[in-house]
Design a protein around this motif. Structure first.
Motif, PDB file in Angstrom:
ATOM      1  N   SER A   1     -11.096   3.616  -0.770  1.00 17.78           N
ATOM      2  CA  SER A   1     -11.129   2.681  -1.473  1.00 17.78           C
ATOM      3  C   SER A   1     -11.339   2.976  -3.071  1.00 17.78           C
ATOM      4  O   SER A   1     -11.908   2.019  -3.663  1.00 17.78           O
ATOM      5  N   ASP A   2     -11.278   4.282  -3.484  1.00 15.21           N
ATOM      6  CA  ASP A   2     -11.553   4.567  -4.868  1.00 15.21           C
ATOM      7  C   ASP A   2     -10.602   5.526  -5.336  1.00 15.21           C
ATOM      8  O   ASP A   2     -10.326   6.651  -4.599  1.00 15.21           O
ATOM      9  N   GLU A   3      -9.713   5.288  -6.366  1.00 14.20           N
ATOM     10  CA  GLU A   3      -8.649   5.938  -6.989  1.00 14.20           C
ATOM     11  C   GLU A   3      -9.137   7.346  -7.303  1.00 14.20           C
ATOM     12  O   GLU A   3      -8.528   8.274  -7.334  1.00 14.20           O
TER      13      GLU A   3
ATOM     14  N   LEU B   1      -7.212   7.207  -0.443  1.00 14.59           N
ATOM     15  CA  LEU B   1      -7.672   5.705  -0.841  1.00 14.59           C
ATOM     16  C   LEU B   1      -7.782   4.799   0.168  1.00 14.59           C
ATOM     17  O   LEU B   1      -8.750   4.032  -0.095  1.00 14.59           O
ATOM     18  N   TYR B   2      -7.168   5.138   1.191  1.00  8.47           N
ATOM     19  CA  TYR B   2      -7.431   4.082   2.661  1.00  8.47           C
ATOM     20  C   TYR B   2      -8.892   4.060   2.997  1.00  8.47           C
ATOM     21  O   TYR B   2      -9.397   3.159   3.211  1.00  8.47           O
TER      22      TYR B   2
ATOM     23  N   THR C   1      -5.465  -2.959  -4.896  1.00  9.35           N
ATOM     24  CA  THR C   1      -5.640  -1.739  -4.187  1.00  9.35           C
ATOM     25  C   THR C   1      -6.798  -1.831  -3.266  1.00  9.35           C
ATOM     26  O   THR C   1      -6.405  -1.678  -1.894  1.00  9.35           O
ATOM     27  N   LEU C   2      -7.618  -2.185  -3.439  1.00  7.47           N
ATOM     28  CA  LEU C   2      -8.913  -2.737  -2.850  1.00  7.47           C
ATOM     29  C   LEU C   2      -8.597  -3.641  -1.828  1.00  7.47           C
ATOM     30  O   LEU C   2      -8.731  -3.371  -0.611  1.00  7.47           O
TER      31      LEU C   2
ATOM     32  N   ALA D   1      -6.164  -1.966   0.764  1.00  8.03           N
ATOM     33  CA  ALA D   1      -6.630  -1.035   1.435  1.00  8.03           C
ATOM     34  C   ALA D   1      -7.693  -1.586   2.482  1.00  8.03           C
ATOM     35  O   ALA D   1      -7.778  -1.428   3.816  1.00  8.03           O
ATOM     36  N   ALA D   2      -8.498  -2.526   2.074  1.00  6.80           N
ATOM     37  CA  ALA D   2      -9.630  -3.316   2.723  1.00  6.80           C
ATOM     38  C   ALA D   2      -9.149  -3.996   3.907  1.00  6.80           C
ATOM     39  O   ALA D   2      -9.464  -3.861   5.106  1.00  6.80           O
TER      40      ALA D   2
ATOM     41  N   GLN E   1      -7.747  -1.567   6.394  1.00 12.71           N
ATOM     42  CA  GLN E   1      -8.884  -0.627   7.217  1.00 12.71           C
ATOM     43  C   GLN E   1      -9.689  -1.805   8.172  1.00 12.71           C
ATOM     44  O   GLN E   1     -10.063  -1.424   9.378  1.00 12.71           O
TER      45      GLN E   1
ATOM     46  N   PHE F   1       0.788  -1.163  -0.120  1.00 10.82           N
ATOM     47  CA  PHE F   1      -0.023  -0.006  -0.053  1.00 10.82           C
ATOM     48  C   PHE F   1       0.898   1.315   0.059  1.00 10.82           C
ATOM     49  O   PHE F   1       0.486   2.146  -0.619  1.00 10.82           O
TER      50      PHE F   1
END
Lengths: 238, 167
Positions: free
Chosen positions: B33-35, B29-30, B105-106, B109-110, B113, A15
């Motif tokens: 979750s959407d660039e 983004l964290y 990415t998702l 981040a997920a 999170q 990340f």
């Protein structure tokens, strides 16, 4: 959701690698400055610039400018043979030729916008490759940092222009100092001593350099198929 | 004189931009979750910072200011999303996002999170900034406007809580 420490550390590592690309940053800055103008002014930086090493390089480039090569390179795009000359020599020289910090900052912002415009042209032609994108990003990097002034990228361009031009100048101006200055990347460039630098009016130097770095446009770019469309110069943006 | 100040303001703004654009982008983004949204939030954050710097000359605590703007924009995004989700449901349709973020990415981040957002609220920000952004205690303190000692305490307690939650 229960996770292991290893999973967390791996996600953390990957990340942290996510970042905005140079192009995205350039585009953001460009948008920000277009919304709220950049108020940049500073006192004159002094006439000593005329005797700086950059001006010596400018003289070499002026020779190239008159040869017509600079005119052609002004329309080059990432990946073109003349592109390194445009971004490595002409634009830094044009930047150095701007006396005030305000003018320098405005030109630097303009160059960042120009990089984005070049990518747009390539994209519209369907010729945008990762390699060309990387070349453009490297060129943009130079202008993104406001704190660092721009260095002429001699390494990229010397093979194409500087060395032949240097030879030519030595024949024309025999007083050129034989000393060389070594740049950080190991290449050498001749130094002109102040007494032998030919003096020419500021306006002439600026006009030549500015004209050589006019904005590229879709209409007067050489086509991808190799057919050269006649170049119609735009009015230089002074 | 004024010109020189303006010049310095721009230099300072660009320094902050280069140092923190990615930090703000990753935070957005964290959280979202959407660039696309993360890019918009980053741009808006720095636009507001620039406006403040232009009008006020200098922002006292720029890091804290940036962080607060970004947080507020993220909250605004969620508020807007809730409203639009309701509208979408009412209309009975669904339009996918124009730019779907990559699965990686998702997933990253997920995953982060899911681990961090389970902590007590006071530990979340410090743990994110320390463990994910690897920021220094001093910078975190400045960003969150709390003392460095408190940051250190929260990092230690947050880490402990996090470790308790690992499998």
């Amino acid at each position: 959701m229960k996770i292991t420490k290893k999973q967390f550390e791996k996600a953390q590592e990957t990340f942290l690698e996510k970042s905005l690309s140079t192009g995205e940053k350039a585009s953001m800055l460009s948008t920000i400055y277009s919304e709220v103008g950049a108020p940049v002014t500073s006192p004159l930086s002094g006439w000593s610039i005329l005797f700086s090493r950059r001006v010596a390089m400018a003289f070499l480039v002026v020779v190239f400018v008159f040869s017509g090569g600079a005119y052609a390179s002004a329309y080059s795009l990432p990946g073109d043979l003349l592109y390194p000359i445009k971004v490595g020599v002409l634009e830094p020289i044009a930047l150095a030729a701007r006396i005030t910090d305000e003018a320098k900052e405005q030109y630097r912002t303009k160059l960042i916008e120009r990089r984005a415009q070049e990518l747009e042209i390539l994209y519209e032609r369907g010729a945008l490759t990762e390699e060309k994108k990387a070349i453009s990003e490297r060129a943009t990097e130079k202008y993104l940092s406001g704190a660092v002034d721009i260095e002429i990228d001699i390494a990229e361009t010397s093979k194409v222009i500087i060395n032949p031009v240097e030879q030519g100048v030595k024949e024309v101006v025999p007083g050129i100092n034989s000393e060389v200055s070594t740049t950080t990347n190991g290449t050498s460039t001749p130094i002109l001593t102040p007494e032998v630098i030919p003096t020419f009016p500021n306006s002439t130097l600026e006009e030549v350099i500015i004209e050589s770095s006019v904005e590229p446009s879709l209409e007067n770019q050489p086509a991808e198929n190799g057919i050269v469309v006649p170049l119609i110069p735009e009015t230089p943006d002074l | 004189m004024e010109g020189a100040t303006n010049y310095k303001t721009k230099q300072e703004f660009e320094r902050l931009f280069h140092e923190y654009a990615d930090v703000v982008y990753r935070l957005a983004l964290y959280k979202t979750s959407d660039e696309d949204v993360a890019r918009d939030i980053t741009q808006e954050t720095f636009l507001r910072l620039w406006k403040s710097m232009v009008s006020e000359g200098a922002v006292k605590r720029p890091k804290q200011y940036m962080y607060q703007i970004a947080r507020n924009l993220i909250v605004d995004h969620y508020k807007r999303q809730q409203t639009s989700s309701l509208e979408v449901l009412e209309e009975g349709g669904f339009e996918p996002r124009a730019n779907t973020p990559s699965a990686d990415t998702l997933a990253d981040a997920a995953l982060l999170q899911s681990a961090i957002e389970e902590l007590e609220p006071e530990f979340r920000d410090v743990v994110y900034l320390r463990l994910v952004e690897e920021m220094k205690v001093k910078d975190i303190a400045e960003m969150l406007d709390i003392s460095p000692n408190l940051v250190s305490v929260r990092i230690n307690r947050g880490k402990k809580q996090l470790e308790e939650k690992y499998i």
